[in-house]
Design a protein around this motif. Sequence first.
Motif, PDB file in Angstrom:
ATOM      1  N   ASP A 283       0.848  -1.195   0.000  1.00  0.00           N
ATOM      2  CA  ASP A 283       0.000   0.000   0.000  1.00  0.00           C
ATOM      3  C   ASP A 283       0.878   1.238   0.000  1.00  0.00           C
ATOM      4  O   ASP A 283       1.929   1.270   0.645  1.00  0.00           O
ATOM      5  CB  ASP A 283      -0.900   0.028   1.243  1.00  0.00           C
ATOM      6  CG  ASP A 283      -1.810   1.246   1.263  1.00  0.00           C
ATOM      7  OD1 ASP A 283      -2.754   1.295   0.444  1.00  0.00           O
ATOM      8  OD2 ASP A 283      -1.571   2.166   2.070  1.00  0.00           O
ATOM      9  N   PHE A 284       0.444   2.231  -0.758  1.00  0.00           N
ATOM     10  CA  PHE A 284       1.090   3.547  -0.768  1.00  0.00           C
ATOM     11  C   PHE A 284       0.138   4.582  -0.198  1.00  0.00           C
ATOM     12  O   PHE A 284      -1.071   4.522  -0.422  1.00  0.00           O
ATOM     13  CB  PHE A 284       1.437   3.980  -2.200  1.00  0.00           C
ATOM     14  CG  PHE A 284       2.571   3.246  -2.843  1.00  0.00           C
ATOM     15  CD1 PHE A 284       3.882   3.544  -2.533  1.00  0.00           C
ATOM     16  CD2 PHE A 284       2.324   2.256  -3.786  1.00  0.00           C
ATOM     17  CE1 PHE A 284       4.926   2.871  -3.129  1.00  0.00           C
ATOM     18  CE2 PHE A 284       3.361   1.578  -4.394  1.00  0.00           C
ATOM     19  CZ  PHE A 284       4.669   1.888  -4.067  1.00  0.00           C
ATOM     20  N   GLU A 285       0.683   5.545   0.510  1.00  0.00           N
ATOM     21  CA  GLU A 285       0.006   6.812   0.769  1.00  0.00           C
ATOM     22  C   GLU A 285       0.726   7.856  -0.064  1.00  0.00           C
ATOM     23  O   GLU A 285       1.945   7.738  -0.283  1.00  0.00           O
ATOM     24  CB  GLU A 285       0.042   7.174   2.249  1.00  0.00           C
ATOM     25  CG  GLU A 285      -0.608   6.148   3.162  1.00  0.00           C
ATOM     26  CD  GLU A 285      -2.054   5.868   2.826  1.00  0.00           C
ATOM     27  OE1 GLU A 285      -2.748   6.806   2.358  1.00  0.00           O
ATOM     28  OE2 GLU A 285      -2.508   4.730   3.032  1.00  0.00           O
ATOM     29  N   GLY A 286      -0.013   8.850  -0.545  1.00  0.00           N
ATOM     30  CA  GLY A 286       0.639   9.776  -1.454  1.00  0.00           C
ATOM     31  C   GLY A 286       0.000  11.144  -1.508  1.00  0.00           C
ATOM     32  O   GLY A 286      -1.007  11.425  -0.859  1.00  0.00           O
ATOM     33  N   THR A 287       0.628  11.991  -2.288  1.00  0.00           N
ATOM     34  CA  THR A 287       0.086  13.301  -2.609  1.00  0.00           C
ATOM     35  C   THR A 287      -0.421  13.252  -4.043  1.00  0.00           C
ATOM     36  O   THR A 287       0.014  12.422  -4.844  1.00  0.00           O
ATOM     37  CB  THR A 287       1.154  14.405  -2.498  1.00  0.00           C
ATOM     38  OG1 THR A 287       2.158  14.186  -3.499  1.00  0.00           O
ATOM     39  CG2 THR A 287       1.811  14.394  -1.128  1.00  0.00           C
ATOM     40  N   THR A 288      -1.351  14.132  -4.362  1.00  0.00           N
ATOM     41  CA  THR A 288      -1.901  14.176  -5.722  1.00  0.00           C
ATOM     42  C   THR A 288      -1.771  15.605  -6.247  1.00  0.00           C
ATOM     43  O   THR A 288      -2.711  16.397  -6.170  1.00  0.00           O
ATOM     44  CB  THR A 288      -3.372  13.725  -5.743  1.00  0.00           C
ATOM     45  OG1 THR A 288      -3.477  12.454  -5.101  1.00  0.00           O
ATOM     46  CG2 THR A 288      -3.882  13.585  -7.175  1.00  0.00           C
ATOM     47  N   PRO A 289      -0.598  15.954  -6.766  1.00  0.00           N
ATOM     48  CA  PRO A 289      -0.378  17.327  -7.235  1.00  0.00           C
ATOM     49  C   PRO A 289      -1.210  17.639  -8.476  1.00  0.00           C
ATOM     50  O   PRO A 289      -1.394  16.783  -9.342  1.00  0.00           O
ATOM     51  CB  PRO A 289       1.118  17.347  -7.555  1.00  0.00           C
ATOM     52  CG  PRO A 289       1.465  15.920  -7.839  1.00  0.00           C
ATOM     53  CD  PRO A 289       0.582  15.097  -6.953  1.00  0.00           C
TER      54      PRO A 289
ATOM     55  N   ALA B  26      -4.364  15.841   6.884  1.00  0.00           N
ATOM     56  CA  ALA B  26      -5.657  15.586   7.513  1.00  0.00           C
ATOM     57  C   ALA B  26      -6.129  14.159   7.234  1.00  0.00           C
ATOM     58  O   ALA B  26      -6.724  13.513   8.111  1.00  0.00           O
ATOM     59  CB  ALA B  26      -6.682  16.589   7.019  1.00  0.00           C
ATOM     60  N   GLN B  27      -5.870  13.658   6.042  1.00  0.00           N
ATOM     61  CA  GLN B  27      -6.321  12.312   5.692  1.00  0.00           C
ATOM     62  C   GLN B  27      -5.439  11.231   6.297  1.00  0.00           C
ATOM     63  O   GLN B  27      -5.940  10.220   6.804  1.00  0.00           O
ATOM     64  CB  GLN B  27      -6.370  12.137   4.177  1.00  0.00           C
ATOM     65  CG  GLN B  27      -6.857  10.747   3.759  1.00  0.00           C
ATOM     66  CD  GLN B  27      -6.972  10.591   2.260  1.00  0.00           C
ATOM     67  OE1 GLN B  27      -6.201  11.174   1.497  1.00  0.00           O
ATOM     68  NE2 GLN B  27      -7.935   9.797   1.830  1.00  0.00           N
ATOM     69  N   THR B  28      -4.123  11.421   6.231  1.00  0.00           N
ATOM     70  CA  THR B  28      -3.201  10.347   6.600  1.00  0.00           C
ATOM     71  C   THR B  28      -2.622  10.473   8.006  1.00  0.00           C
ATOM     72  O   THR B  28      -2.176   9.482   8.582  1.00  0.00           O
ATOM     73  CB  THR B  28      -2.012  10.296   5.619  1.00  0.00           C
ATOM     74  OG1 THR B  28      -1.243  11.511   5.745  1.00  0.00           O
ATOM     75  CG2 THR B  28      -2.490  10.149   4.184  1.00  0.00           C
ATOM     76  N   GLY B  29      -2.581  11.700   8.519  1.00  0.00           N
ATOM     77  CA  GLY B  29      -1.886  11.930   9.784  1.00  0.00           C
ATOM     78  C   GLY B  29      -0.396  12.102   9.623  1.00  0.00           C
ATOM     79  O   GLY B  29       0.328  12.316  10.604  1.00  0.00           O
TER      80      GLY B  29
ATOM     81  N   ARG C  81      -6.255   4.510  10.014  1.00  0.00           N
ATOM     82  CA  ARG C  81      -6.693   4.322   8.630  1.00  0.00           C
ATOM     83  C   ARG C  81      -6.003   5.369   7.763  1.00  0.00           C
ATOM     84  O   ARG C  81      -5.862   6.524   8.149  1.00  0.00           O
ATOM     85  CB  ARG C  81      -8.217   4.457   8.573  1.00  0.00           C
ATOM     86  CG  ARG C  81      -8.819   4.314   7.190  1.00  0.00           C
ATOM     87  CD  ARG C  81      -8.816   2.869   6.699  1.00  0.00           C
ATOM     88  NE  ARG C  81      -9.607   2.792   5.470  1.00  0.00           N
ATOM     89  CZ  ARG C  81      -9.086   2.943   4.259  1.00  0.00           C
ATOM     90  NH1 ARG C  81      -7.780   3.151   4.102  1.00  0.00           N
ATOM     91  NH2 ARG C  81      -9.867   2.886   3.193  1.00  0.00           N
ATOM     92  N   HIS C  82      -5.558   4.961   6.585  1.00  0.00           N
ATOM     93  CA  HIS C  82      -4.795   5.779   5.641  1.00  0.00           C
ATOM     94  C   HIS C  82      -3.348   5.964   6.070  1.00  0.00           C
ATOM     95  O   HIS C  82      -2.666   6.880   5.586  1.00  0.00           O
ATOM     96  CB  HIS C  82      -5.462   7.136   5.375  1.00  0.00           C
ATOM     97  CG  HIS C  82      -6.800   7.015   4.706  1.00  0.00           C
ATOM     98  ND1 HIS C  82      -6.957   6.466   3.454  1.00  0.00           N
ATOM     99  CD2 HIS C  82      -8.043   7.333   5.133  1.00  0.00           C
ATOM    100  CE1 HIS C  82      -8.239   6.483   3.121  1.00  0.00           C
ATOM    101  NE2 HIS C  82      -8.915   6.991   4.138  1.00  0.00           N
TER     102      HIS C  82
ATOM    103  N   VAL D 132      -2.303  -1.985   5.013  1.00  0.00           N
ATOM    104  CA  VAL D 132      -1.789  -3.271   4.546  1.00  0.00           C
ATOM    105  C   VAL D 132      -2.341  -4.403   5.417  1.00  0.00           C
ATOM    106  O   VAL D 132      -2.772  -5.451   4.907  1.00  0.00           O
ATOM    107  CB  VAL D 132      -0.247  -3.270   4.547  1.00  0.00           C
ATOM    108  CG1 VAL D 132       0.314  -4.682   4.651  1.00  0.00           C
ATOM    109  CG2 VAL D 132       0.274  -2.596   3.287  1.00  0.00           C
ATOM    110  N   ARG D 133      -2.332  -4.212   6.715  1.00  0.00           N
ATOM    111  CA  ARG D 133      -2.777  -5.287   7.612  1.00  0.00           C
ATOM    112  C   ARG D 133      -4.263  -5.607   7.427  1.00  0.00           C
ATOM    113  O   ARG D 133      -4.660  -6.780   7.433  1.00  0.00           O
ATOM    114  CB  ARG D 133      -2.469  -4.925   9.067  1.00  0.00           C
ATOM    115  CG  ARG D 133      -0.971  -4.882   9.352  1.00  0.00           C
ATOM    116  CD  ARG D 133      -0.673  -4.758  10.832  1.00  0.00           C
ATOM    117  NE  ARG D 133       0.754  -4.597  11.081  1.00  0.00           N
ATOM    118  CZ  ARG D 133       1.651  -5.576  11.055  1.00  0.00           C
ATOM    119  NH1 ARG D 133       1.256  -6.815  10.801  1.00  0.00           N
ATOM    120  NH2 ARG D 133       2.929  -5.336  11.283  1.00  0.00           N
ATOM    121  N   VAL D 134      -5.103  -4.575   7.259  1.00  0.00           N
ATOM    122  CA  VAL D 134      -6.523  -4.878   7.066  1.00  0.00           C
ATOM    123  C   VAL D 134      -6.779  -5.419   5.654  1.00  0.00           C
ATOM    124  O   VAL D 134      -7.686  -6.232   5.456  1.00  0.00           O
ATOM    125  CB  VAL D 134      -7.439  -3.668   7.362  1.00  0.00           C
ATOM    126  CG1 VAL D 134      -7.442  -3.359   8.839  1.00  0.00           C
ATOM    127  CG2 VAL D 134      -7.078  -2.457   6.530  1.00  0.00           C
TER     128      VAL D 134
END
Length: 223
Positions: free
Chosen positions: A23-29, A77-80, A171-172, A178-180
């Motif tokens: 899983d990736f967390e990311g930015t969306t420019p 705000a979404q990912t922490g 979450r996020h 990944v674990r869930v």
Amino acid sequence: MNLSPPRLAQDQEFTKTHFVVIDFEGTTPTGHSPEPIEVAALGLRHAPGRGPVPHGFAFASFISPPAHAPLTPSDTAQTGIATADLSGAPPARIVLRQLDEALPEEPVLLVAHHAPVEANILYAYRTACPRLARTRIVDTRLLAKHLLPGLPSYSLDALLAHHQIAQPTHRHRAMDDVRVTAELFHRLLTAAARPRTITSLADLVRVATRAPRAAQPIQLELS
């Protein structure tokens, strides 16, 4: 004569495969493709009577985004994930090379929810992570659509609720997600095994993966 279909757990190709949930967390420019700011991966192997369970491989790292894709307040705000978390983190090409080199031995299949997100990032960094970029991804969203037709939503949150899997603490964040996702994958394969809907690794690949772009032959144009 026993004419019942074989069980997935009897398929040798399935039982010897390393599944790596990613899983990736990311930015969306604006005007650009998403850029990763965190990645996590967790290895699973089939255990008799238990199905795919965590098996000796885990990887997690923050990633410094490029200048054109800075962390934004909405990302935090979404990912922490805060700017301080990314301070000093290596860039994606370094982190993904490390993950590529750390993968378990073949055979390997990746697992992700809504896999095009992960697939597009891996393709964008394919020179740094050639093995990851060429590996098929089992999409738990596609698998759920095949096994559970008619649900109102196939988002990760909706499928966690459907299977009564508790929301992760964070979450996020990549490793929590990944674990869930690993637990969801386990539940889906359990659901597939009971009516023997999926009886082989080939079945799983057919219904829940797409060929990665990095593994497709290059078409040469004739002048």
